[in-house]
Design a protein around this motif. Structure first.
Motif, PDB file in Angstrom:
ATOM      1  N   LEU A  78       0.851  -1.189   0.000  1.00 28.36           N
ATOM      2  CA  LEU A  78       0.000   0.000   0.000  1.00 28.36           C
ATOM      3  C   LEU A  78       0.883   1.233   0.000  1.00 28.36           C
ATOM      4  N   PHE A 345     -15.371   6.357   1.896  1.00 29.16           N
ATOM      5  CA  PHE A 345     -14.218   5.644   2.450  1.00 29.16           C
ATOM      6  C   PHE A 345     -14.682   4.631   3.477  1.00 29.16           C
ATOM      7  N   THR A 349     -14.929   0.534   2.928  1.00 31.36           N
ATOM      8  CA  THR A 349     -14.023  -0.372   3.640  1.00 31.36           C
ATOM      9  C   THR A 349     -14.785  -1.346   4.528  1.00 31.36           C
TER      10      THR A 349
ATOM     11  N   ILE B 288      -4.255   2.281  12.734  1.00 34.06           N
ATOM     12  CA  ILE B 288      -3.749   3.485  12.075  1.00 34.06           C
ATOM     13  C   ILE B 288      -4.875   4.486  12.068  1.00 34.06           C
ATOM     14  N   LEU B 349      -4.626  -1.733   6.876  1.00 35.54           N
ATOM     15  CA  LEU B 349      -4.701  -0.867   5.701  1.00 35.54           C
ATOM     16  C   LEU B 349      -6.113  -0.342   5.496  1.00 35.54           C
ATOM     17  N   GLU B 350      -7.095  -1.215   5.757  1.00 37.97           N
ATOM     18  CA  GLU B 350      -8.484  -0.768   5.636  1.00 37.97           C
ATOM     19  C   GLU B 350      -8.801   0.272   6.704  1.00 37.97           C
ATOM     20  N   LEU B 352      -6.823   2.342   7.953  1.00 28.54           N
ATOM     21  CA  LEU B 352      -6.219   3.596   7.506  1.00 28.54           C
ATOM     22  C   LEU B 352      -7.174   4.355   6.586  1.00 28.54           C
ATOM     23  N   LEU B 353      -7.752   3.631   5.635  1.00 27.38           N
ATOM     24  CA  LEU B 353      -8.639   4.294   4.684  1.00 27.38           C
ATOM     25  C   LEU B 353      -9.911   4.792   5.360  1.00 27.38           C
TER      26      LEU B 353
END
Lengths: 383, 550
Positions: A78, A345, A349, B288, B349-350, B352-353
């Motif tokens: 990423l 977002f 997700t 994150i 990572l998700e 984070l988004l």
């Protein structure tokens, strides 16, 4: 199922989404210029130059999203700094276009771009030399992002900087470049960047024909890049990449030099991003340090996430959808846009882990997909 | 007949003697017992300068609040008396005449014609005396600021007439700041002396006092004019001045390093405050949180709202804002954890988004509610100003308080994590969630609290930042990357590492800045961190042990 030869037909045999995407791309690459140039403005079928430029811009961003999907969707890297490679490609193109202005600038200096005259520079800095040649500039569009990605990737992947750590330092990279390009002494126009372009290879950038050609070139570049990416992920190389994504340590123990695979795909992705930037700049007419902002880079990732990570065509679709929505909402309801983007977002997700593409697939198969409740997985995964 | 004459002469002499005797004793008497009222009265009647001189001396010696005003007005020539009853008054000039104020009672008599009053005149001798006396009165005032002001006034116009006065005041003075100024004044006066040895002593005295003005004085002495003559004729004195100057230059260099260090530490404290909450959510929980910057922003806006709500208690507003900001940001944190992050554990990572999306929403929310413009947060008086440590070094109060405050926050946090039961639970859940669950810890609840804690600390950081930067919707974004750098540099999950990283990055930034400029300095630091991560991918103080997952 592994192809070793580059054969578009067999490549796309199982890639329905990709096949459709490429057909659409091919169609617009051919027909949009015709509808723009040949059809009279009064006709319903006329496509305005504004639309051509706008869609051309979207296609550049889609190409960028494709580059990100290649590393994130297939190799689990990423990068929150991919905007940097895009911007570097853009700057390389911008420098060529700047040199093409010649003595037509405000100050009429045949050698120096306006901002250098303004800053009292006496001669062109060494790193600007060569950019008067189109071939050299195009080489730089590939090499500058490529070399930066190679150095950065080699350092990071050899030290096994992975996951969020990589994300954060890639963000630091683009942030550092942002600060650097804002400086006037860098010789890249500082805050204002490079703009006021006149022509490319002798064709005026203002003319409809040039714009339509650029549009077609962008569509074709996207098409070819798509095929390249599809080919890579379908070969044995692609299998290794997916293996790295899913179980890096295991792949390493199996005997693969994980870091070299990662560096390779990272450099390739950076080059694609550079090409996207180079196509973007003549169409929007400006490149400035704002393109380096970390926010932009995160946005790219969101396009991919919303479209559907790890599908390639999903990334393209996501970039087009989100950017269209952005254009629409920032015009119609500027207040709402950030709420929408932010909401997208979160929703994508949590509820759409496979993006828009995933939703379509779900509808199509009409078969209950295996239970996908993240809250159950999460607790186990975290421990 | 001769006898008679002799007697007469003797008697005359005796009479004169007696008279002088009487007048002498009268003078003594007058020195000891005259009150303010009497002095005022006599000042009006006194004709001779000598008499007035004596009276002014007496006035300076008595203990009366009204004396300073009288002395000042006398000097400025606004001390008058009414012709009709010889009442002493101060006048203020107005268009229609003079406005009168009674000297003794302070009562206002209103505006009268100019001709109804007469001025108590003074001459140059008296003016000079008054200046000295006034300086002396101010120099023996109880208020340090008044004394310091008076001393600085003297330094501006060094006069050899003041030597005795300064010496006498210096003997009594306790406050170091006032003392330094007086010593400097004395030395500057001596420096103008004709006598070489006195100038040498003065330089030795100046050497004791270290500040930029003294350096300038010494540097002036060493200057050559066009003809190659030094402004200081004696070579011996010049040598002394030069060595004193060199000594001071090295001192100055040293203190500029100290000052840079202080600035660096204060920048480090800001980084620490911004990053320490992240160290909890990212370091302890592995989440994150890109919305961390917005938690800081919410804290800053809470400060703003508190000041709007209670405009009369600005001095107290920060103290109230600290818990309020903690609660506001903490609540937002808990809401975010319960609604979004809960679903995304183990998928960094998700997370984070999603949290980045939240940060956009929060920014837009603040923009819609408060407008996109920056808001002004008032700095309370006790936070502004600076401390003068010595001639070369002064530290601004707000930076000083922020260093202290960040340390308190850090220590409080360490205490909470290491010494309290909830801290124990937090650490347990971090280290081994399944095991903690089976020991009866409600990990869901602990997660929410931990996230709330990290966000709350960010809110507190916002209160501190509201004193340093503009409060606007983008406040958080400016700090998010720096915060991540600090946490990653220091080593995830290690508060000491975070502390060390914040301070060293802050100090490094401030030391590179003068050499390379602010922006380039920042770039260098960023590149350094990127390279550093290659060398130690887990930060300076990486956690070790089997709970560290790869």
């Amino acid at each position: 199922m592994t192809n070793t030869a580059f054969n578009p037909r067999s490549l796309l045999a199982s890639d329905v989404g990709g096949r459709r995407l490429l057909m659409v791309l091919l169609a617009i690459a051919i027909f949009v210029p015709i509808l723009n140039l040949a059809v009279p403005e009064s006709s319903v079928f006329h496509v305005s130059t504004y639309t051509v430029s706008l869609v051309g811009k979207y296609l550049c961003l889609a190409l960028l999203a494709l580059a990100v999907d290649l590393i994130w969707g297939y190799c689990g890297i990423l990068s929150l700094g991919h905007g940097a490679f895009f911007a570097l490609g853009g700057y390389a193109m911008g420098m060529y276009l700047m040199r093409q202005i010649g003595d037509r600038g405000v100050y009429g200096n045949p050698e120096l771009p306006d901002f250098m005259v303004f800053l009292n520079w006496q001669e062109l800095p060494w790193y600007w030399s060569g950019f008067e040649s189109f071939g050299f500039a195009m080489l730089m569009v590939l090499l500058v992002p490529g070399i930066l990605a190679f150095i950065f990737g080699l350092l990071a992947f050899r030290s096994r900087v992975t996951g969020v750590y990589f994300s954060i330092i890639s963000q630091a990279l683009t942030y550092a470049l942002l600060l650097a390009f804002f400086r006037n002494d860098m010789g890249f126009g500082g805050n204002n960047g490079l703009t006021d372009f006149k022509d490319i290879l002798g064709f005026s950038l203002q003319s409809d024909a040039t714009r339509a050609t650029l549009f077609s070139l962008t569509a074709i570049a996207l098409l070819l890049s798509y095929l390249l990416c599809r080919w890579i992920v379908d070969t044995k190389l692609g299998r290794v990449l997916i293996a790295i994504r899913d179980a890096e340590s295991r792949t390493r123990f199996t005997g693969y030099k994980v870091e070299y695979f990662k560096v390779f795909v990272f450099v390739l992705s950076a080059m694609i991003a550079g090409v996207a930037g180079a196509l973007y700049v003549p169409q929007v007419g400006i490149i400035n340090p704002g393109e380096f902002s970390p926010l932009n880079s995160i946005e790219i990732v969101v396009w991919v996430a919303i479209g559907g990570r790890g599908t390639l065509y999903g990334a393209v679709l996501g970039a087009l959808l989100v950017n269209y929505a952005k254009t629409y909402f920032t015009g119609a309801m500027p207040e709402v846009w950030l709420f929408m983007l932010g909401g997208l977002f979160v929703i994508s997700t949590i509820y759409l882990p496979k993006g828009v593409v995933g939703v379509f697939q779900k509808f199509k198969s009409k078969v209950a997909v295996e239970p996908d409740d993240p809250s159950i997985q999460s607790k186990e995964a975290a421990s | 007949m001769r006898y008679y004459l002799k007697t007469l002469a003797f008697m005359c002499l005796a009479l004169i003697g007696l008279c002088s005797q009487v007048s002498f004793s009268q003078e003594q008497n007058f020195a000891q017992t005259l009150t303010f009222d009497q002095i005022t009265e006599q000042l009006i009647t006194a004709k001779q300068t000598k008499q007035k001189t004596l009276l002014i001396e007496q006035l300076a010696a008595i203990d009366d609040e009204r004396k300073q005003l009288l002395l000042e007005d006398l000097q400025q020539g606004s001390f008058y008396y009414r012709k009709e009853d010889k009442r002493p008054v101060y006048i203020t000039r107005e268009e229609s005449g003079y406005a009168l104020t009674d000297v003794l009672s302070g009562e206002a008599y209103g505006v009268v014609k100019k001709t109804t009053v007469r001025k108590v005149s003074i001459n140059n001798t008296l003016r000079k005396q008054l200046r000295t006396v006034l300086a002396w009165v101010s120099l023996s005032d109880e208020d340090v600021d008044i004394r310091l002001g008076a001393a600085t006034e003297l330094l501006k116009s060094p006069d050899s007439a003041n030597i005795e006065l300064i010496k006498s005041v210096l003997a009594e003075e306790k406050n170091p700041a006032v003392k330094v100024v007086l010593q400097q004044t004395l030395a500057v006066i001596y420096l103008a002396s004709e006598v070489e040895s006195e100038r040498l002593v003065a330089i030795a005295d100046l050497e004791e006092i270290q500040n930029k003005e003294v350096m300038q004085i010494l540097a002036n002495m060493l200057e050559q004019n066009e003809a190659g003559e030094f402004s200081e004729p004696s070579e011996k004195v010049r040598a002394a001045a030069e060595s004193a100057l060199n000594g001071m230059r090295s001192e100055e260099k040293f203190y500029s390093v100290v000052e840079n260090l202080f600035f660096g530490l204060s920048l480090g404290s800001v980084l620490l405050l911004a990053a320490v909450g992240l160290a909890i959510t990212f370091g302890v929980m592995g989440v994150i949180n890109m919305a961390h910057g917005e938690m800081i922003m919410l804290g800053a806006y809470t400060t703003y709202v508190i000041q709007i709500l209670m405009p009369n208690y600005i001095e107290m507003s920060l103290l109230i804002a600290i818990p309020a900001a903690f609660l506001v940001s903490g609540m937002f944190g808990i809401i975010i954890e319960r609604t979004v992050i809960r679903h995304l554990y183990g998928r960094p990572l998700e997370t984070l988004l999603a949290t980045f999306g939240i940060s956009l929403v929060l920014q837009q929310m603040v923009r819609s509610v408060f407008s996109p413009l920056n808001k002004t947060v008032i700095t309370p008086e006790w936070m502004s100003g600076s401390m003068q440590i010595n001639g070369f070094l002064s530290l601004t109060n707000n930076r000083f308080y922020i260093i202290i405050f960040s340390l308190i926050v850090l220590l409080g946090l360490i205490f909470l994590l290491k010494k309290t039961f909830i801290g124990l639970q937090m650490r347990a859940v971090t280290q081994n969630r399944a095991m903690a669950n089976s020991m009866g810890i409600r990990s869901n609840w602990v997660d929410a609290l931990t996230f709330g804690l990290g966000s709350g600390i960010a809110g507190i950081a916002g209160v501190a930042l509201s004193q340093l930067t503009n409060v606007g919707p983008n406040l958080g974004q400016a700090y998010i990357i720096d915060s991540f750098m600090v946490v990653v540099f220091g080593g995830v999950g290690n508060l000491f590492g975070t502390f060390f990283a914040a301070m060293s990055l802050g100090v490094a930034n401030k030391f590179i800045e003068p050499m390379a400029g602010a922006v380039l300095g920042k770039i260098i630091v960023l590149v350094f961190i990127i390279l550093f991560i290659q060398w130690r991918p887990r930060g300076l103080f990486a956690l070790k042990g089997r709970f560290v997952e790869d």
